[in-house]
Design a protein around this motif. Structure first.
Motif, PDB file in Angstrom:
ATOM      1  N   LEU A  57      40.308  46.708  47.983  1.00 15.14           N
ATOM      2  CA  LEU A  57      41.730  46.826  47.723  1.00 15.14           C
ATOM      3  C   LEU A  57      42.152  45.871  48.892  1.00 15.14           C
ATOM      4  O   LEU A  57      42.228  46.227  49.989  1.00 15.14           O
ATOM      5  N   TYR A  60      37.469  53.034  46.940  1.00 13.45           N
ATOM      6  CA  TYR A  60      37.665  51.573  47.392  1.00 13.45           C
ATOM      7  C   TYR A  60      37.322  51.287  48.938  1.00 13.45           C
ATOM      8  O   TYR A  60      36.868  52.087  49.624  1.00 13.45           O
ATOM      9  N   VAL A 115      42.894  44.343  43.567  1.00 14.76           N
ATOM     10  CA  VAL A 115      41.634  44.765  43.511  1.00 14.76           C
ATOM     11  C   VAL A 115      40.445  43.755  43.231  1.00 14.76           C
ATOM     12  O   VAL A 115      40.747  42.874  42.156  1.00 14.76           O
ATOM     13  N   ARG A 147      40.019  42.026  39.868  1.00 18.17           N
ATOM     14  CA  ARG A 147      40.473  42.876  38.586  1.00 18.17           C
ATOM     15  C   ARG A 147      41.785  43.011  38.236  1.00 18.17           C
ATOM     16  O   ARG A 147      42.165  43.035  37.251  1.00 18.17           O
ATOM     17  N   THR A 148      42.547  43.179  39.232  1.00 21.95           N
ATOM     18  CA  THR A 148      44.024  42.955  38.896  1.00 21.95           C
ATOM     19  C   THR A 148      44.908  42.651  40.140  1.00 21.95           C
ATOM     20  O   THR A 148      44.109  42.704  41.340  1.00 21.95           O
ATOM     21  N   SER A 179      49.056  42.704  41.848  1.00 26.67           N
ATOM     22  CA  SER A 179      50.517  43.153  41.604  1.00 26.67           C
ATOM     23  C   SER A 179      51.462  42.138  41.662  1.00 26.67           C
ATOM     24  O   SER A 179      52.455  42.119  42.253  1.00 26.67           O
ATOM     25  N   PHE A 207      48.213  54.297  39.903  1.00 27.19           N
ATOM     26  CA  PHE A 207      47.587  52.947  39.886  1.00 27.19           C
ATOM     27  C   PHE A 207      46.286  52.914  40.311  1.00 27.19           C
ATOM     28  O   PHE A 207      45.362  52.139  39.528  1.00 27.19           O
ATOM     29  N   LEU A 208      46.005  53.623  41.421  1.00 26.73           N
ATOM     30  CA  LEU A 208      44.495  53.450  42.002  1.00 26.73           C
ATOM     31  C   LEU A 208      43.653  53.870  40.846  1.00 26.73           C
ATOM     32  O   LEU A 208      42.214  53.332  40.889  1.00 26.73           O
ATOM     33  N   ARG A 215      43.457  54.119  37.591  1.00 27.91           N
ATOM     34  CA  ARG A 215      43.427  53.031  36.504  1.00 27.91           C
ATOM     35  C   ARG A 215      42.475  52.179  37.152  1.00 27.91           C
ATOM     36  O   ARG A 215      41.824  51.457  36.359  1.00 27.91           O
ATOM     37  N   TRP A 216      42.941  51.098  38.305  1.00 23.99           N
ATOM     38  CA  TRP A 216      42.358  50.237  38.752  1.00 23.99           C
ATOM     39  C   TRP A 216      40.924  50.280  38.925  1.00 23.99           C
ATOM     40  O   TRP A 216      39.907  49.464  38.840  1.00 23.99           O
ATOM     41  N   ALA A 220      38.918  50.038  35.737  1.00 26.89           N
ATOM     42  CA  ALA A 220      39.050  48.835  35.242  1.00 26.89           C
ATOM     43  C   ALA A 220      37.918  47.999  35.315  1.00 26.89           C
ATOM     44  O   ALA A 220      36.872  48.008  36.108  1.00 26.89           O
TER      45      ALA A 220
END
Length: 200
Positions: free
Chosen positions: A99, A130, A163, A171-172, A174, A193-194, A196-197, A200
């Motif tokens: 992260l 993470y 991420v 991965r993602t 913001s 959020f964390l 879900r991420w 992923a």
């Protein structure tokens, strides 16, 4: 006189909190927040001092690589590129995603997010799922080359979260600016959020 100072301080603080840490907004907001997108792309990265050590398993100032360790703010003296590389090397072993937290110590939203990261709802997720690396962007004039590899600071504002998979792929990110108004978020929102991420 004291009343005037208090009123002036309150007005300035309100303006800072309303504007937040976004690099978006009106021309006045953008001038206060940092350079334009074009100048972000052209701006040179300020090199870290030669004495900066890369992150290691025990380094706490620039990266949280231990199980319960979180970065302590955004350290402008750290070699952020080396911190990311070191964290990726460790993630290759345990497959924990990284992260990346792009921000600055002057930013009120970054400070709020730091408190949320340390909350009972969020801290266990960061600790277990993470590897966190805090990256200082100064006043949108530091580590911009590194940031540009992962996130569009012009649209995201700060804090900006990214991420990375253990292999270094994004991965993602913001880019929608979701965290630039962290002061409006709850620990539950950040935890959602964390979670879900992480899946992923």
């Amino acid at each position: 006189m004291r009343h005037r100072r208090a009123l002036l301080t309150s007005t300035v603080l309100t303006a800072v909190l309303i504007t937040g840490c976004s690099s978006r907004g009106s021309a006045t907001d953008r001038a206060a927040a940092g350079p334009s997108k074009a100048s972000l792309a052209a701006a040179p990265t300020v090199p870290a001092p030669t004495g900066s050590a890369p992150a290691s398993a025990g380094a706490g100032a620039g990266t949280g690589t231990g199980a319960a360790e979180l970065p302590d703010g955004y350290d402008a003296t750290r070699d952020a590129t080396a911190d990311v590389k070191a964290a990726l090397a460790q993630s290759a072993g345990d497959q924990r995603p990284l992260l990346l937290d792009f921000g600055a110590n002057w930013c009120p939203d970054c400070k709020v997010l730091d408190k949320l990261f340390r909350s009972p709802q969020v801290n266990p997720l960061l600790r277990d799922d993470y590897r966190v690396v805090a990256i200082d962007v100064g006043r949108f004039d530091h580590n911009l080359d590194l940031a540009a590899q992962y996130v569009d600071l012009q649209s995201s504002g700060i804090p900006a979260l990214v991420v990375l998979s253990p292999d270094g792929t994004v991965r993602t990110a913001s880019n929608d600016g979701a965290f630039a108004d962290a002061r409006t978020m709850s620990a539950t929102t950040v935890a959602t959020f964390l979670k879900r991420w992480a899946q992923a």
